[in-house]
Design an enzyme around this catalytic site. Structure first.
Site, PDB file in Angstrom:
ATOM      1  N   VAL A  86     -12.095 -27.190  -1.562  1.00  0.00           N
ATOM      2  CA  VAL A  86     -11.736 -25.875  -1.389  1.00  0.00           C
ATOM      3  C   VAL A  86     -12.245 -25.075  -2.852  1.00  0.00           C
ATOM      4  O   VAL A  86     -11.612 -25.442  -3.720  1.00  0.00           O
ATOM      5  CB  VAL A  86     -10.142 -25.514  -1.289  1.00  0.00           C
ATOM      6  CG1 VAL A  86     -10.126 -23.929  -1.384  1.00  0.00           C
ATOM      7  CG2 VAL A  86      -9.824 -25.926   0.136  1.00  0.00           C
ATOM      8  N   LYS A  87     -13.238 -24.258  -2.544  1.00  0.00           N
ATOM      9  CA  LYS A  87     -13.846 -23.547  -3.821  1.00  0.00           C
ATOM     10  C   LYS A  87     -13.129 -22.364  -4.252  1.00  0.00           C
ATOM     11  O   LYS A  87     -12.930 -21.376  -3.345  1.00  0.00           O
ATOM     12  CB  LYS A  87     -15.127 -23.169  -3.491  1.00  0.00           C
ATOM     13  CG  LYS A  87     -16.185 -23.224  -4.534  1.00  0.00           C
ATOM     14  CD  LYS A  87     -17.578 -23.169  -3.888  1.00  0.00           C
ATOM     15  CE  LYS A  87     -18.527 -23.205  -5.170  1.00  0.00           C
ATOM     16  NZ  LYS A  87     -19.840 -22.321  -4.902  1.00  0.00           N
ATOM     17  N   VAL A  88     -12.499 -22.177  -5.433  1.00  0.00           N
ATOM     18  CA  VAL A  88     -11.541 -21.133  -5.673  1.00  0.00           C
ATOM     19  C   VAL A  88     -11.962 -20.574  -6.912  1.00  0.00           C
ATOM     20  O   VAL A  88     -12.357 -21.081  -8.007  1.00  0.00           O
ATOM     21  CB  VAL A  88     -10.299 -21.881  -6.143  1.00  0.00           C
ATOM     22  CG1 VAL A  88      -9.244 -20.837  -6.431  1.00  0.00           C
ATOM     23  CG2 VAL A  88      -9.654 -22.544  -4.874  1.00  0.00           C
TER      24      VAL A  88
END
Ligand code: E4P
Length: 217
Positions: A86-88
């Site tokens: 998950v890219k945050v």
């Protein structure tokens, strides 16, 4: 150093994967839009397809910016496939969400990182990857590769486990410089990866060998 490809283009992902040296994929909302992927279901399906092509980490970026919404969106992305990261974004609620993901067994890639301070925060939040955007730093007349060196030094001194994922790569030379600077991963467009192959002396040398081989055939 791991090699990721920085695209949502399935043809390019397949081509890089067939080389046998691909370790993963990064995408972002701009790269998805470039491929004409529109709507929630299409986006989710596209991530699934990428995960089925490449046996490695695939970064899927949240588009929420508020803690609860980031967590909900990230949980759905992580459920697509075990290889989803998950890219945050590096914002206050993003840091909080990354810590929540870390505590709940979901791996993250902290994106839009432009300083060593941001990289320290990403590591403290337990991100699996931190993504300094070196090309965009160079665009502003700063030295992107120098940031990779600085983060590598800090992480080494402090014993942080977060992997440095050099992003926003503009050239094959960037890949070489990032390897030299201590990046753990480099995510690059296909042409920068293929550019590593090129050397005129290789072409000249091969032509001569093939020519000479005919003499002893
Ligand atoms: C990857 O994780 C980044 O989103 C990407 O490398 C950004 O690249 P750009 O600066 O070329 O848009």
């Amino acid at each position: 150093m791991k090699f990721f490809i920085d695209t949502a283009n399935l043809g390019q992902i397949k081509e890089a994967n067939e080389l046998g040296i691909l370790d993963g994929v990064t995408t972002n909302p701009s790269l998805m839009a470039k491929e004409g992927i529109k709507g929630h279901d299409a986006v989710m399906n596209h991530y699934k397809t990428i995960c089925e092509i490449v046996n490695g980490d695939v970064s899927a970026e949240v588009i929420s910016t508020e803690f609860k919404a980031i967590v909900e969106e990230g949980k759905k992305l992580a459920a697509i496939h075990p290889n989803i990261i998950v890219k945050v974004p590096m914002i206050k609620d993003g840091v909080k969400a990354m810590k929540w993901f870390t505590d709940n067994g979901i791996k993250t890639n902290c994106t839009l990182v432009f300083s060593a301070g941001q990289a320290i925060l990403a590591a403290k939040a337990g991100a699996k990857y931190v993504s300094p955007f070196i090309g965009r730093i160079d665009d502003g007349n700063w030295d992107g590769v120098e940031l990779i060196s600085q983060i590598a030094q800090i992480y080494s001194i402090q014993g942080f486990k977060t992997e440095i994922l050099a992003a926003s790569i503009r050239s094959s030379l960037h890949i070489v410089k990032c390897a030299e600077a201590g990046a753990d991963v480099c995510t690059s467009p296909l042409d920068s990866i293929l550019g590593l192959l090129k050397h005129p002396l290789t072409d000249i040398g091969l032509a001569k060998f093939l020519e000479d081989a005919k003499k002893s055939a």
